[in-house]
Write a protein that holds these residues in place. Structure first.
Motif, short mmCIF file in Angstrom:
data_model
loop_
_atom_site.label_atom_id
_atom_site.label_comp_id
_atom_site.label_asym_id
_atom_site.label_seq_id
_atom_site.Cartn_x
_atom_site.Cartn_y
_atom_site.Cartn_z
N ARG A 32 76.06 -6.16 -16.25
CA ARG A 32 77.02 -7.39 -16.32
C ARG A 32 76.30 -8.48 -17.21
O ARG A 32 76.88 -9.04 -18.10
CB ARG A 32 77.46 -7.90 -14.93
N ASP A 33 74.97 -8.76 -16.69
CA ASP A 33 74.44 -9.84 -17.64
C ASP A 33 74.19 -9.49 -19.06
O ASP A 33 74.41 -10.54 -19.88
CB ASP A 33 72.91 -9.83 -16.75
N ILE A 35 76.03 -7.59 -21.02
CA ILE A 35 77.49 -7.89 -21.73
C ILE A 35 77.86 -9.37 -21.86
O ILE A 35 78.19 -9.85 -22.91
CB ILE A 35 78.58 -7.02 -21.09
N GLN A 36 77.53 -9.99 -20.80
CA GLN A 36 77.64 -11.49 -20.82
C GLN A 36 77.14 -12.35 -21.90
O GLN A 36 77.66 -13.09 -22.63
CB GLN A 36 77.60 -12.23 -19.42
N GLU A 63 81.75 -3.04 -12.61
CA GLU A 63 81.13 -3.88 -13.60
C GLU A 63 81.58 -3.32 -15.08
O GLU A 63 81.83 -4.41 -15.97
CB GLU A 63 79.70 -3.92 -13.89
N SER A 66 85.09 -4.86 -15.50
CA SER A 66 84.98 -6.18 -15.53
C SER A 66 84.60 -6.78 -17.13
O SER A 66 84.96 -7.47 -17.76
CB SER A 66 84.03 -6.66 -14.74
N ALA A 67 83.62 -5.99 -17.55
CA ALA A 67 83.17 -6.01 -18.91
C ALA A 67 84.01 -5.87 -20.01
O ALA A 67 84.24 -6.72 -21.00
CB ALA A 67 81.84 -5.39 -19.26
N SER A 70 86.52 -8.70 -19.86
CA SER A 70 86.01 -9.91 -20.24
C SER A 70 85.93 -10.04 -21.91
O SER A 70 86.40 -11.16 -22.75
CB SER A 70 84.77 -10.12 -19.72
N ILE A 71 85.42 -8.89 -22.50
CA ILE A 71 85.36 -8.80 -23.81
C ILE A 71 86.75 -8.68 -24.56
O ILE A 71 87.06 -9.36 -25.64
CB ILE A 71 84.61 -7.51 -24.32
N LEU A 78 85.33 -3.28 -26.72
CA LEU A 78 84.24 -2.63 -25.93
C LEU A 78 84.64 -1.26 -25.72
O LEU A 78 85.67 -0.58 -25.24
CB LEU A 78 84.02 -3.03 -24.64
#
Length: 128
Positions: A32-33, A35-36, A63, A66-67, A70-71, A78
């Motif tokens: 997660r970190d 990708i963020q 995760e 979620s990634a 988010s992207i 992604l």
């Protein structure tokens, strides 16, 4: 085996080579970190290489979803590369295989990204 990741740039696409297990705890948090941080840095074309990932649990899948969301919400893409048999099977059982763009060839994956996606740090031309 703890998850590790390294990144490289090929044809404007950031490839993240993952190794180990993506499970509840440091591993899924690390994904997660990562990708963020890429997203914050304006990276919008991300290819996750699963060649050396031997296991992913429900937390890791969460995760990953979620990634992806988010992207995508930031106008990026992604995609997944080189799923192991075990990871592919899990994505198929959970029906997530239909959500992600998955390939087994890096060159094909890199070419499949939209050329219209640019890093957010580039100036946007104003049309008059």
């Amino acid at each position: 085996m703890k998850m590790t990741a390294s990144t490289r740039l090929v044809g404007g696409v950031t490839i993240v080579d993952l190794r180990g297990r993506i499970v509840l705890g440091e591993e899924s948090t690390g994904l997660r970190d990562l990708i963020q941080n890429l997203a914050v840095g304006g990276i919008k074309k991300i290819l996750l290489n699963f060649r050396d990932v031997d296991y992913i649990d429900s937390s890791g899948l969460g995760e990953l979803v979620s990634a992806f969301t988010s992207i995508r919400s930031q106008g990026g893409e992604l995609k997944l590369l080189n799923l192991t048999k075990r990871v592919r099977s899990l994505l198929q059982i959970t029906r997530l295989l239909t959500v992600f763009d998955v390939t087994d060839d890096e060159a094909t994956s890199v070419k499949s990204f939209s050329p219209a996606i640019w890093p957010s740090s580039l100036p946007v031309p104003i049309m008059k």
